[in-house]
Design a protein around this motif. Structure first.
Motif, PDB file in Angstrom:
ATOM      1  N   SER A 373       0.841  -1.198   0.000  1.00  0.00           N
ATOM      2  CA  SER A 373       0.000   0.000   0.000  1.00  0.00           C
ATOM      3  C   SER A 373       0.879   1.252   0.000  1.00  0.00           C
ATOM      4  N   LYS A 374       0.276   2.359  -0.362  1.00  0.00           N
ATOM      5  CA  LYS A 374       1.014   3.624  -0.398  1.00  0.00           C
ATOM      6  C   LYS A 374       1.580   3.961   0.981  1.00  0.00           C
ATOM      7  N   LYS A 375       0.771   3.740   2.022  1.00  0.00           N
ATOM      8  CA  LYS A 375       1.198   4.045   3.377  1.00  0.00           C
ATOM      9  C   LYS A 375       2.417   3.219   3.769  1.00  0.00           C
ATOM     10  N   ARG A 376       2.381   1.906   3.479  1.00  0.00           N
ATOM     11  CA  ARG A 376       3.495   1.037   3.831  1.00  0.00           C
ATOM     12  C   ARG A 376       4.739   1.363   3.015  1.00  0.00           C
ATOM     13  N   PHE A 377       4.510   1.688   1.742  1.00  0.00           N
ATOM     14  CA  PHE A 377       5.658   2.009   0.880  1.00  0.00           C
ATOM     15  C   PHE A 377       6.363   3.269   1.377  1.00  0.00           C
ATOM     16  N   VAL A 378       5.583   4.281   1.725  1.00  0.00           N
ATOM     17  CA  VAL A 378       6.170   5.541   2.220  1.00  0.00           C
ATOM     18  C   VAL A 378       6.940   5.295   3.521  1.00  0.00           C
ATOM     19  N   ALA A 379       6.361   4.466   4.412  1.00  0.00           N
ATOM     20  CA  ALA A 379       7.032   4.154   5.687  1.00  0.00           C
ATOM     21  C   ALA A 379       8.345   3.412   5.440  1.00  0.00           C
ATOM     22  N   LYS A 380       8.312   2.453   4.523  1.00  0.00           N
ATOM     23  CA  LYS A 380       9.513   1.683   4.197  1.00  0.00           C
ATOM     24  C   LYS A 380      10.588   2.573   3.579  1.00  0.00           C
ATOM     25  N   MET A 381      10.152   3.464   2.692  1.00  0.00           N
ATOM     26  CA  MET A 381      11.104   4.372   2.046  1.00  0.00           C
ATOM     27  C   MET A 381      11.744   5.308   3.065  1.00  0.00           C
ATOM     28  N   GLY A 382      10.986   5.688   4.077  1.00  0.00           N
ATOM     29  CA  GLY A 382      11.544   6.536   5.134  1.00  0.00           C
ATOM     30  C   GLY A 382      12.688   5.843   5.849  1.00  0.00           C
ATOM     31  N   LYS A 383      12.503   4.563   6.152  1.00  0.00           N
ATOM     32  CA  LYS A 383      13.542   3.788   6.826  1.00  0.00           C
ATOM     33  C   LYS A 383      14.755   3.588   5.912  1.00  0.00           C
ATOM     34  N   LEU A 384      14.489   3.264   4.639  1.00  0.00           N
ATOM     35  CA  LEU A 384      15.588   3.034   3.692  1.00  0.00           C
ATOM     36  C   LEU A 384      16.391   4.305   3.444  1.00  0.00           C
ATOM     37  N   THR A 385      15.707   5.429   3.377  1.00  0.00           N
ATOM     38  CA  THR A 385      16.396   6.708   3.166  1.00  0.00           C
ATOM     39  C   THR A 385      17.280   7.045   4.357  1.00  0.00           C
TER      40      THR A 385
END
Length: 390
Positions: A373-385
């Motif tokens: 989902s968009k929410k999970r993707f954004v959260a994951k990208m935050g951690k990866l960044t």
């Protein structure tokens, strides 16, 4: 009857022309000469009198047009959609407006409903009350119904047969469909309730027969499963559905048990497609996957696990596959996680670009992140960044 003779004293010149016309008509009745009155030139004024005297058989109801304008209705749109309504002598636009306002609709919503489905103003208050009550047996609040009418006025006003609606609701409940299913049917496939009960029963009996032919033990449950997964199937013909089932069996070389399992599952989702569209999409899938080195068995497994791939048009599917492959995804990864194709090409491209910026390794971590989902993707990208910055 010539229009010149109505309340008009013909001049000598007109008398000659009229006499000539009668003479020619008389001669034609005896087949003496062909009639060519068009070659006899008439004075321009007389021609215009003739044209202007030909009024429309059913002129528009002028008071109706005035009322609709006062209501804020887009008359041009309404006239284009259902012009016959404007020629009716008696309509109920004021009653409709009062009824809908009583249910919580604002003037702007009412104007929008009538603009898009003007036939709504032909319904009587008694009819509206009966239909509203039938809908309230399915929906919890008036506000919910008003919201649906605003989105799709046809769903409520298309049919004028309340008895048929009541019978269809009772029949569908008897199949085991619950209020949630009826809610979805009324909002997404309202034509189901315009069908005669006999026509809906015909589809249900057809689905039961399919189940029995394929060795199924519970035809009633099979019919319910197919309908609940594909609400559009009741507004399609049994011929269309039968042809799609036969095409799936032939194209994928399915056994009876494989086909039964497919149809009871997500295979039901594609049964309402046109036969030509389904075949075109399958042929394109077959060609594209062959170019990517896939075997026929790979294609069979792909369609069984993700039938919705046949819902995707050739150009769109090819674009998505090319985008994923260009982004470093392998065809085997796509075969394992085909739901990644649910997303638009733009969405896939955007996610791939963001993941490439943080050096995401698809071979190491897989492609589950693309199917989130968009929410999970954004959260994951935050951690990866954050990790890449460190």
């Amino acid at each position: 009857m010539y229009p010149f003779s109505v309340k008009m004293v013909p001049s000598p010149g007109v008398k000659v022309i009229l006499c000539l016309g009668r003479s020619l008509m008389l001669q034609r009745s005896f087949r003496l000469i062909p009639v060519q009155l068009a070659s006899t030139s008439l004075p321009r004024k007389l021609c215009s009198v003739n044209t202007e005297s030909q009024l429309p058989a059913n002129p528009e109801n002028e008071s109706l047009v005035v009322n609709l304008n006062l209501m804020g209705v887009d008359v041009k749109m309404a006239r284009k959609r259902q012009p016959g309504v404007f020629r009716k002598v008696s309509t109920n636009e004021k009653g409709l407006a009062e009824f809908l306002q009583g249910k919580g609709a604002c003037p702007q919503e009412i104007a929008s409903i009538v603009s898009r489905y003007p036939r709504a103003i032909t319904r009587s208050i008694e009819h509206l009350e009966q239909r509203w009550q039938l809908w309230r047996n399915v929906f919890k609040t008036d506000a919910e119904i008003v919201s649906i009418l605003h989105r799709s006025p046809e769903s409520f006003f298309r049919s004028s047969d309340n008895k048929n609606l009541e019978k269809n609701i009772a029949f569908l409940i008897s199949l085991g469909l619950n209020i949630k299913h009826l809610h979805r049917l009324l909002t997404t496939a309202p034509r189901t309730f315009s069908n005669s009960v006999g026509l809906n029963k015909q589809m249900v009996e057809f689905l039961k027969d399919i189940c029995v032919e394929l060795g199924g033990k519970n035809p009633e449950q099979f019919a319910k499963a197919v309908i609940s997964k594909n609400l559009y199937i009741l507004i399609r013909s049994t011929k269309r559905v039968k042809t799609n089932i036969e095409n799936l069996r032939t194209s994928l070389k399915l056994s009876d048990s494989e086909l039964l399992t497919l149809l009871q599952g997500h295979g039901a989702d594609i049964l309402d497609l046109s036969n030509e569209y389904l075949i075109k999409n399958f042929n394109n899938l077959q060609q594209k996957m062959a170019l990517l080195g896939c075997e026929k068995n790979d294609i069979k497994k792909l369609v069984i696990s993700y039938p919705m791939i046949l819902y995707i048009g050739p150009e769109t599917l090819n674009s998505k596959l090319d985008c994923l492959l260009k982004g470093g995804i392998t065809i085997n990864q796509i075969l394992e996680k085909p739901k990644v194709l649910d997303y638009s090409t733009e969405n896939i491209t955007g996610r791939l670009e963001e993941l490439q910026k943080v050096g995401y390794d698809f071979k190491k971590h897989g492609i589950n992140i693309l199917d989130s989902s968009k929410k999970r993707f954004v959260a994951k990208m935050g951690k990866l960044t954050a990790l890449s910055d460190d």
